[in-house]
Design a protein around this motif. Structure first.
Motif, PDB file in Angstrom:
ATOM      1  N   LEU A   1       0.884  -1.217   0.170  1.00 27.03           N
ATOM      2  CA  LEU A   1       0.106  -0.216   0.156  1.00 27.03           C
ATOM      3  C   LEU A   1       0.973   1.322   0.034  1.00 27.03           C
ATOM      4  O   LEU A   1       0.389   2.312   0.495  1.00 27.03           O
ATOM      5  CB  LEU A   1      -0.873  -0.078   1.151  1.00 27.03           C
ATOM      6  CG  LEU A   1      -1.841  -0.991   1.358  1.00 27.03           C
ATOM      7  CD1 LEU A   1      -2.490  -1.174   2.471  1.00 27.03           C
ATOM      8  CD2 LEU A   1      -2.795  -1.572   0.112  1.00 27.03           C
ATOM      9  N   LEU A   2       2.066   1.282  -0.660  1.00 22.28           N
ATOM     10  CA  LEU A   2       2.725   2.575  -0.397  1.00 22.28           C
ATOM     11  C   LEU A   2       2.345   3.547  -1.119  1.00 22.28           C
ATOM     12  O   LEU A   2       2.548   4.772  -0.894  1.00 22.28           O
ATOM     13  CB  LEU A   2       4.278   2.184  -1.239  1.00 22.28           C
ATOM     14  CG  LEU A   2       5.423   1.054  -0.449  1.00 22.28           C
ATOM     15  CD1 LEU A   2       6.472   0.786  -1.204  1.00 22.28           C
ATOM     16  CD2 LEU A   2       5.577   1.814   0.773  1.00 22.28           C
ATOM     17  N   PRO A   3       1.596   3.405  -2.226  1.00 18.50           N
ATOM     18  CA  PRO A   3       0.658   4.820  -2.923  1.00 18.50           C
ATOM     19  C   PRO A   3      -0.107   5.538  -1.611  1.00 18.50           C
ATOM     20  O   PRO A   3      -0.222   6.771  -1.693  1.00 18.50           O
ATOM     21  CB  PRO A   3       0.144   4.151  -3.852  1.00 18.50           C
ATOM     22  CG  PRO A   3       0.769   3.097  -4.325  1.00 18.50           C
ATOM     23  CD  PRO A   3       1.292   2.474  -3.122  1.00 18.50           C
ATOM     24  N   MET A   4      -0.889   4.585  -0.878  1.00 18.51           N
ATOM     25  CA  MET A   4      -1.568   5.192   0.016  1.00 18.51           C
ATOM     26  C   MET A   4      -0.681   5.886   1.180  1.00 18.51           C
ATOM     27  O   MET A   4      -1.143   6.936   1.745  1.00 18.51           O
ATOM     28  CB  MET A   4      -2.420   3.877   0.925  1.00 18.51           C
ATOM     29  CG  MET A   4      -3.221   4.594   1.879  1.00 18.51           C
ATOM     30  SD  MET A   4      -3.939   3.112   2.576  1.00 18.51           S
ATOM     31  CE  MET A   4      -4.956   2.469   1.511  1.00 18.51           C
ATOM     32  N   TRP A   5       0.512   5.274   1.573  1.00 18.60           N
ATOM     33  CA  TRP A   5       1.195   5.914   2.690  1.00 18.60           C
ATOM     34  C   TRP A   5       1.673   7.305   2.164  1.00 18.60           C
ATOM     35  O   TRP A   5       2.080   7.948   2.802  1.00 18.60           O
ATOM     36  CB  TRP A   5       2.285   4.958   3.056  1.00 18.60           C
ATOM     37  CG  TRP A   5       1.706   3.629   3.576  1.00 18.60           C
ATOM     38  CD1 TRP A   5       2.363   2.288   3.100  1.00 18.60           C
ATOM     39  CD2 TRP A   5       0.417   3.219   4.577  1.00 18.60           C
ATOM     40  NE1 TRP A   5       1.492   1.491   3.617  1.00 18.60           N
ATOM     41  CE2 TRP A   5       0.609   1.723   4.337  1.00 18.60           C
ATOM     42  CE3 TRP A   5      -0.536   4.192   5.004  1.00 18.60           C
ATOM     43  CZ2 TRP A   5      -0.685   1.304   5.095  1.00 18.60           C
ATOM     44  CZ3 TRP A   5      -1.469   3.484   5.617  1.00 18.60           C
ATOM     45  CH2 TRP A   5      -1.482   2.067   5.632  1.00 18.60           C
ATOM     46  N   ARG A   6       2.298   7.422   0.740  1.00 16.05           N
ATOM     47  CA  ARG A   6       2.659   8.443   0.180  1.00 16.05           C
ATOM     48  C   ARG A   6       1.781   9.507   0.314  1.00 16.05           C
ATOM     49  O   ARG A   6       1.742  10.747   0.882  1.00 16.05           O
ATOM     50  CB  ARG A   6       3.056   8.192  -1.087  1.00 16.05           C
ATOM     51  CG  ARG A   6       4.265   7.367  -1.290  1.00 16.05           C
ATOM     52  CD  ARG A   6       4.854   7.178  -2.642  1.00 16.05           C
ATOM     53  NE  ARG A   6       5.879   6.134  -2.873  1.00 16.05           N
ATOM     54  CZ  ARG A   6       5.695   5.076  -3.697  1.00 16.05           C
ATOM     55  NH1 ARG A   6       4.499   4.676  -4.119  1.00 16.05           N
ATOM     56  NH2 ARG A   6       6.640   3.986  -3.673  1.00 16.05           N
ATOM     57  N   LEU A   7       0.483   9.165  -0.186  1.00 17.55           N
ATOM     58  CA  LEU A   7      -0.572  10.328  -0.230  1.00 17.55           C
ATOM     59  C   LEU A   7      -1.200  10.638   1.474  1.00 17.55           C
ATOM     60  O   LEU A   7      -1.329  11.622   1.550  1.00 17.55           O
ATOM     61  CB  LEU A   7      -1.756   9.641  -0.905  1.00 17.55           C
ATOM     62  CG  LEU A   7      -3.205  10.459  -0.679  1.00 17.55           C
ATOM     63  CD1 LEU A   7      -2.807  11.739  -1.618  1.00 17.55           C
ATOM     64  CD2 LEU A   7      -4.348   9.731  -1.326  1.00 17.55           C
ATOM     65  N   ALA A   8      -1.040   9.650   2.412  1.00 19.58           N
ATOM     66  CA  ALA A   8      -1.394   9.967   3.694  1.00 19.58           C
ATOM     67  C   ALA A   8      -0.292  10.690   4.375  1.00 19.58           C
ATOM     68  O   ALA A   8      -0.771  11.726   4.859  1.00 19.58           O
ATOM     69  CB  ALA A   8      -1.452   8.572   4.377  1.00 19.58           C
ATOM     70  N   GLY A   9       0.954  10.732   4.152  1.00 21.30           N
ATOM     71  CA  GLY A   9       1.961  11.412   4.652  1.00 21.30           C
ATOM     72  C   GLY A   9       1.929  12.768   3.813  1.00 21.30           C
ATOM     73  O   GLY A   9       2.138  13.576   4.521  1.00 21.30           O
ATOM     74  N   PHE A  10       1.841  12.944   2.744  1.00 22.67           N
ATOM     75  CA  PHE A  10       1.784  14.162   2.002  1.00 22.67           C
ATOM     76  C   PHE A  10       0.647  14.957   2.480  1.00 22.67           C
ATOM     77  O   PHE A  10       0.697  16.312   2.868  1.00 22.67           O
ATOM     78  CB  PHE A  10       1.670  14.037   0.444  1.00 22.67           C
ATOM     79  CG  PHE A  10       1.668  15.329  -0.303  1.00 22.67           C
ATOM     80  CD1 PHE A  10       2.936  15.734  -0.765  1.00 22.67           C
ATOM     81  CD2 PHE A  10       0.658  16.168  -0.589  1.00 22.67           C
ATOM     82  CE1 PHE A  10       2.977  16.717  -1.512  1.00 22.67           C
ATOM     83  CE2 PHE A  10       0.674  17.261  -1.240  1.00 22.67           C
ATOM     84  CZ  PHE A  10       1.890  17.593  -1.780  1.00 22.67           C
ATOM     85  N   THR A  11      -0.695  14.378   2.787  1.00 23.21           N
ATOM     86  CA  THR A  11      -1.794  15.155   3.097  1.00 23.21           C
ATOM     87  C   THR A  11      -1.368  15.592   4.741  1.00 23.21           C
ATOM     88  O   THR A  11      -1.807  16.677   5.134  1.00 23.21           O
ATOM     89  CB  THR A  11      -3.002  14.096   3.224  1.00 23.21           C
ATOM     90  OG1 THR A  11      -3.342  13.664   1.987  1.00 23.21           O
ATOM     91  CG2 THR A  11      -4.195  14.965   3.593  1.00 23.21           C
ATOM     92  N   LEU A  12      -0.845  14.805   5.406  1.00 27.99           N
ATOM     93  CA  LEU A  12      -0.609  15.144   6.804  1.00 27.99           C
ATOM     94  C   LEU A  12       0.446  16.177   7.037  1.00 27.99           C
ATOM     95  O   LEU A  12       0.377  16.837   7.797  1.00 27.99           O
ATOM     96  CB  LEU A  12      -0.111  13.801   7.706  1.00 27.99           C
ATOM     97  CG  LEU A  12       0.052  13.925   9.015  1.00 27.99           C
ATOM     98  CD1 LEU A  12      -1.330  14.338   9.650  1.00 27.99           C
ATOM     99  CD2 LEU A  12       0.431  12.618   9.813  1.00 27.99           C
ATOM    100  N   GLY A  13       1.208  16.364   6.088  1.00 25.15           N
ATOM    101  CA  GLY A  13       2.198  17.433   6.119  1.00 25.15           C
ATOM    102  C   GLY A  13       1.582  18.662   5.459  1.00 25.15           C
ATOM    103  O   GLY A  13       1.660  19.992   5.785  1.00 25.15           O
TER     104      GLY A  13
END
Length: 252
Positions: free
Chosen positions: A141-153
């Motif tokens: 689920l790396l694309p999800m973790w990239r999106l989640a991290g970007f959103t959180l920042g």
């Protein structure tokens, strides 16, 4: 203000003002430690007898071949390393998101330097896990973790500026410190994977610095606002979301 002053005093006693020096790890040895840990766990699992039965003389290379299969079982350490891989991926993208927000809402050079230096350190962590975690043992689920991290920042920085960014980073890193300790302590008790433990301790030390750096920068602002109504609920939400994400990355 009294609470902020007390925290400033506590943070002033911390020793490191920068991330700890990088250690040259023997990644081949670490990979072998992880694989040997998997072999022991696999042999003790219900599937162990089946695996052994396929080879009348089960060799090291046979074990390596089994370990590297995309269909191989994930045992405790594999799950933890998958969650680490997800976490470091998300961490890099938290700072990418914050930098994107800063391009829309410029604040000051200190915030820019904070994001750039911490992102560089998180990228080095991610590279280390890329060296030691095989493709088949990484979360899908790396694309999800990239999106989640970007959103959180991105959104906290865009909407709340440096204060919201520092609160977010401190919350994330508080969880990450505990997460690494949950791996380091059992491995030490088992006297297992000493070089991997050293790598995890290095990463944990860096994350503690990130946490303390965020807290220090927050408190050094003219109006830290650590008692603002949103700080505690947001901190709890970030920690809870981080724990949920780590749990998912252990399984998928």
């Amino acid at each position: 203000h009294r609470k902020a002053d007390a925290l400033r005093v506590a943070l002033s006693t911390t020793t490191s003002s920068s991330t700890s020096s990088a250690i040259n790890f023997d990644y081949d040895n670490i990979r072998n430690e992880i694989m040997n840990y998997w072999l022991i766990a696999e042999a003790a699992s219900p599937q162990g007898a089946t695996t052994n039965a396929r080879y009348c003389c089960f060799t090291y290379h046979d074990g390596r071949r089994e370990y590297l299969k995309s269909s191989a079982n994930w045992h405790w350490l594999d799950k933890e390393l998958s969650s680490n891989f997800a976490g470091e991926t998300g961490a890099v993208h938290i700072y990418k998101g914050a930098l994107a927000a800063l391009s829309i809402r410029p604040i000051n050079d200190d915030v820019l330097e904070f994001c750039q230096s911490h992102m560089s350190n998180e990228a080095s962590h991610l590279q280390m896990f890329e060296y030691i975690v095989p493709d088949g043992k990484r979360t899908k689920l790396l694309p999800m973790w990239r999106l989640a991290g970007f959103t959180l920042g991105f959104f906290p920085t865009l909407l709340g500026g440096s204060r919201a960014l520092y609160v977010t980073v401190e919350a994330v890193e508080t969880f990450v410190e505990e997460h690494f300790q949950e791996q380091i302590v059992p491995l030490k008790k088992q006297n297992a994977c000493p070089e991997l433990v050293q790598l995890l301790e290095q990463c944990c030390e860096d994350e503690v610095h990130h946490k303390e750096d965020a807290a220090r920068r927050l408190l050094n602002q003219e109006n830290p606002g650590i008692d603002a109504f949103w700080v505690q609920p947001w901190t709890s939400m970030v920690k809870g979301g981080s724990a949920l994400s780590a749990g998912i990355a252990r399984r998928v």
